[in-house]
Design an enzyme around this catalytic site. Structure first.
Site: not given
Length: 319
Positions: A81-82, A129, A151
């Site tokens: 996904k990165d 998302r 984060r």
């Protein structure tokens, strides 16, 4: 003469080291060669800014790719996904191993499920998302939550709940699985409620395209079912011209009738982070038999989503 150990480039985080360790062991079994981990710090690891501010796309992989092209490591492991959707010249994704749980997971105080969170609950996530879909679900079910951008690594994020600063945080179930911490999950969020990031739960093993012997050896770890599914998901992401930090979710399911799967369903969602507007569509067709077929499926669904106004909901595009 004994062949030298293969050098596997990995990010330094506990999660990255754990998933790279699993891949290293699989490569040892497949090739009979030793594998050593080479820790590399990426810009995404050192910057404390929100991903949308630093560009999102590729911030966790650029340093690893530089190390590959510079000959410092032989191959690298990424969370798929990165990985930017555009291919990188000189490199190839030699393998996509079997995917683990693609869902998102809630870690909440007092063992609460999402539907049981208190009124006004503060829910932490670094993902637009997730924000879009959590807020949309809350709106439609009469819940009031506040999504808080955060984060940090798994310990940092869960620490916000343990300290009482947040009521809950949302993380990828796959990451918690890989570091043995699924017992801390208070609710696995159904993909019917929150679609994951394209490629979530899957890994990408990347190496120089010119090293044919290594490409062939790593290909032993490839899972065709996972490869075709994530190819369709990433094709949708690319066709929407959205990056890793955009509020886009996608999941391709192989519909198994108890024998071999013959159909694949691709679902996609784009939304505003406050949840006030979502475009969510799906398409079902024969399981793609080629890379090109999987790409075409993603593009087809993206075209339908754009026709429904998806572009206007994505906000800042990838840099």
């Amino acid at each position: 003469m004994t062949e030298r150990a293969l050098r596997l480039g990995t990010r330094r985080s506990k999660l990255a080291m754990a998933q790279s360790g699993h891949v290293a062991e699989a490569v040892r079994r497949a090739t009979g060669r030793d594998v050593e981990l080479v820790e590399i710090t990426t810009y995404g690891d050192t910057s404390r800014e929100h991903l949308s501010q630093i560009g999102g796309t590729g911030v966790f992989v650029a340093a690893l790719r530089d190390a590959l092209l510079g000959g410092e490591v032989d191959f690298a492991v990424h969370s798929l996904k990165d990985l930017p959707t555009a291919e990188h010249e000189g490199l190839t994704v030699a393998a996509v191993p079997p995917r683990v749980d693609p869902r998102d997971a809630l870690v909440a105080r007092d063992g609460l499920a999402f539907d049981r969170l208190p009124d006004g609950a503060r829910v932490g996530t670094g993902s637009p998302r997730r924000m879009a879909q959590l807020n949309a679900y809350a709106r439609s079910h009469g819940l009031r939550i506040e999504t808080v951008p955060i984060r940090g690594n798994v310990d940092t994020r869960i620490g916000y709940v343990r300290s009482g600063e947040l009521d809950a945080v949302v993380l990828a179930a796959a990451g918690l699985h890989r570091i043995g911490r699924t017992d801390e999950v208070t609710d696995f969020l159904s993909v019917d409620f929150v679609l994951p990031a394209p490629g979530q739960g899957a890994l990408a093993i990347e190496c120089p395209a010119a090293d044919a012997a290594l490409v062939a050896a790593l290909a032993e770890l490839d899972d065709p079912r996972t490869r075709v599914a994530v190819t369709a998901e990433r094709s949708l992401l690319a066709a929407l011209e959205a990056g890793c930090s955009a509020p886009v979710g996608a999941l391709a399911d192989l519909l198994d009738d108890g024998q071999d799967a013959t159909e694949m369903r691709l679902r996609g969602v784009v939304g505003t982070t406050d949840g006030s507007a979502l475009v969510q569509l799906s398409t079902t067709g024969p399981v793609p038999t080629s890379h090109g077929d999987a790409i075409a499926l993603g593009r087809e669904l993206a075209s339908e989503m754009l026709a429904k106004g998806a572009a206007g909901l994505m906000g800042e595009r990838a840099l």
